[in-house]
Design a protein around this motif. Structure first.
Motif, PDB file in Angstrom:
ATOM      1  N   TYR A  68       0.805  -1.212   0.000  1.00 40.36           N
ATOM      2  CA  TYR A  68       0.000   0.000   0.000  1.00 40.36           C
ATOM      3  C   TYR A  68       0.841   1.266   0.000  1.00 40.36           C
ATOM      4  O   TYR A  68       0.321   2.369  -0.053  1.00 40.36           O
ATOM      5  N   LEU A  69       2.148   1.100   0.036  1.00 34.07           N
ATOM      6  CA  LEU A  69       3.038   2.251  -0.121  1.00 34.07           C
ATOM      7  C   LEU A  69       3.474   2.307  -1.580  1.00 34.07           C
ATOM      8  O   LEU A  69       3.475   1.284  -2.279  1.00 34.07           O
ATOM      9  N   THR A  70       3.858   3.483  -2.033  1.00 40.70           N
ATOM     10  CA  THR A  70       4.392   3.601  -3.399  1.00 40.70           C
ATOM     11  C   THR A  70       5.810   3.019  -3.407  1.00 40.70           C
ATOM     12  O   THR A  70       6.396   2.782  -2.342  1.00 40.70           O
ATOM     13  N   GLY A  71       6.331   2.845  -4.623  1.00 41.03           N
ATOM     14  CA  GLY A  71       7.695   2.347  -4.742  1.00 41.03           C
ATOM     15  C   GLY A  71       8.660   3.255  -3.993  1.00 41.03           C
ATOM     16  O   GLY A  71       9.535   2.806  -3.241  1.00 41.03           O
TER      17      GLY A  71
ATOM     18  N   ALA B 153      11.443   4.520 -12.107  1.00 37.32           N
ATOM     19  CA  ALA B 153      11.273   5.966 -11.887  1.00 37.32           C
ATOM     20  C   ALA B 153       9.862   6.425 -12.259  1.00 37.32           C
ATOM     21  O   ALA B 153       9.238   7.191 -11.528  1.00 37.32           O
ATOM     22  N   GLU B 154       9.349   5.908 -13.390  1.00 33.87           N
ATOM     23  CA  GLU B 154       8.018   6.355 -13.834  1.00 33.87           C
ATOM     24  C   GLU B 154       6.914   5.939 -12.882  1.00 33.87           C
ATOM     25  O   GLU B 154       5.941   6.664 -12.692  1.00 33.87           O
ATOM     26  N   ALA B 155       7.066   4.751 -12.316  1.00 36.46           N
ATOM     27  CA  ALA B 155       6.025   4.214 -11.440  1.00 36.46           C
ATOM     28  C   ALA B 155       6.274   4.552  -9.976  1.00 36.46           C
ATOM     29  O   ALA B 155       5.564   4.071  -9.088  1.00 36.46           O
ATOM     30  N   ALA B 156       7.263   5.404  -9.720  1.00 38.28           N
ATOM     31  CA  ALA B 156       7.712   5.655  -8.341  1.00 38.28           C
ATOM     32  C   ALA B 156       6.593   6.105  -7.408  1.00 38.28           C
ATOM     33  O   ALA B 156       6.569   5.748  -6.237  1.00 38.28           O
ATOM     34  N   ARG B 157       5.614   6.838  -7.961  1.00 35.16           N
ATOM     35  CA  ARG B 157       4.572   7.423  -7.093  1.00 35.16           C
ATOM     36  C   ARG B 157       3.292   6.606  -7.110  1.00 35.16           C
ATOM     37  O   ARG B 157       2.259   7.051  -6.631  1.00 35.16           O
ATOM     38  N   LYS B 158       3.369   5.396  -7.686  1.00 35.36           N
ATOM     39  CA  LYS B 158       2.175   4.519  -7.680  1.00 35.36           C
ATOM     40  C   LYS B 158       2.326   3.466  -6.585  1.00 35.36           C
ATOM     41  O   LYS B 158       3.454   3.013  -6.320  1.00 35.36           O
TER      42      LYS B 158
END
Ligand SMILES: Nc1ncnc2c1ncn2[C@@H]1O[C@H](COP(=O)(O)OP(=O)(O)OP(=O)(O)O)[C@@H](O)[C@H]1O
Length: 304
Positions: A93-96, A128-133
């Motif tokens: 449930y945390l982002t990367g 890097a692109e998915a870091a905030r998902k």
């Protein structure tokens, strides 16, 4: 580089109740190498990793990681190892990015360095692109990469890769293999557990085969393959009656599958002899295929 082995194990034993899970295990893993512990389900691989990672204790024997005794100096051992796989600390449930920042905190990285190191790892592992998902939205391959990135946060000298590619598609599996190769190039020692012989063959400098808690063979992939010079012949049958007749004729044990794998046989003489025995017993074989030696054959040969 030092002369101290990354992992040194002597006479290690562990039981659960009456069941001996690890029996007199000796291992020696030089720094900067990939060592693969290979074995079927229940062979004792996880137990071995748990002991080396100071999560449980052995009943007897000594294990040292970078010279530190796992039983006497667990804190020092934990400071030099990284864990992945079923020991992963990944939070769905945390982002990367949050997962990595959390790991940076757990590793007591100075505040100023946490974000820098997180960004570096996100970049290096293609995240890097998915870091905030949230990690829950990641594909299997991305999760494994994040997991490994988290394991590397504290710059471990030894990393335990627990079945790193189980369930991954071939492309993600290859990506993971590439990452492992890069890590060893930087002097990290990798202790890899896997059920895939191909994976061990691709990555490992040395392989140990664990079966029922005992090391049944150990060596380089090439050395292990030399144990079975002949490969194997696979015989497939239409039904269990034919399978049973063939097994009797060849003095082998049959299992549930309608298949017999006969070691040896990539020489025409042994193949002719095999077919002669089946003919004499009037057994119908549905298909026959000849396999050149691979680690599967080593397994077949040493775990019977
Ligand atoms: N906490 C426990 N209590 C009792 N028995 C256990 C415990 N942990 C493991 N075992 C037993 O020890 C044996 C080895 O288990 P282990 O998990 O080390 O095998 P493994 O090679 O890692 O298998 P897998 O590939 O399935 O993870 C198994 O027979 C298992 O049932």
């Amino acid at each position: 580089m030092t002369d101290i082995p990354a992992i040194e194990v002597t006479g290690l034993r562990r039981s659960y109740g009456d069941q001996v899970v690890l029996d007199a295990i000796d291992l020696h893993v030089p720094e900067g190498s990939v060592f693969s512990l290979l074995g079927p389900n229940g062979a004792g691989k996880t137990t071995m990793v748990r002991i080396l990672a100071t999560l449980i204790r052995a009943d007897a024997g000594v294990a040292r990681i970078c010279g530190h005794d796992v039983a006497r100096e667990p804190g020092r051992v934990r400071a030099v190892i990284g864990m992945t796989g079923q020991f992963s600390a990944l939070d769905d449930y945390l982002t990367g990015e949050e997962n990595l920042l959390l790991m940076a905190g757990l590793n007591h990285l100075p505040r100023s360095e946490r974000r820098r190191r997180t960004e570096e790892l996100l970049d290096r592992f293609g995240l890097a692109e998915a870091a905030r998902k949230p990690a829950v939205t990641y594909s299997g391959g991305m999760r494994r990469r994040l997991d490994l990135a988290m394991g590397l946060m504290g710059r471990p000298k030894v990393i335990f890769l627990d079945e790193p590619t189980t369930g991954l598609d071939p492309r993600s599996r290859r990506d993971m293999w590439q990452i492992v190769r890069e890590l060893t190039g930087q002097g990290v020692t990798i202790f890899l557990t896997t059920q895939y012989l191909e994976e061990a063959d691709q990555l490992a400098d040395r392989i140990a085969l664990l079966d029922h808690g005992r090391l049944v063979a150990e060596g380089t992939p090439a050395e292990l393959k030399r144990l079975v010079p002949g490969g194997h012949v696979e015989l497939r049958f239409a039904d269990h009656r034919a399978l049973a007749e063939a097994a009797a004729a060849l003095e082998m044990e049959s299992g549930e599958e309608l298949v017999l794998r006969v070691p040896g046989g990539n020489r025409t003489r042994t193949l002719r002899e095999l077919l002669g025995r089946l003919d004499a017993a009037a057994v119908e074989v549905e298909t026959l295929s000849v396999h050149t030696p691979d680690l599967d054959d080593v397994f077949l040969a040493v775990t019977r």
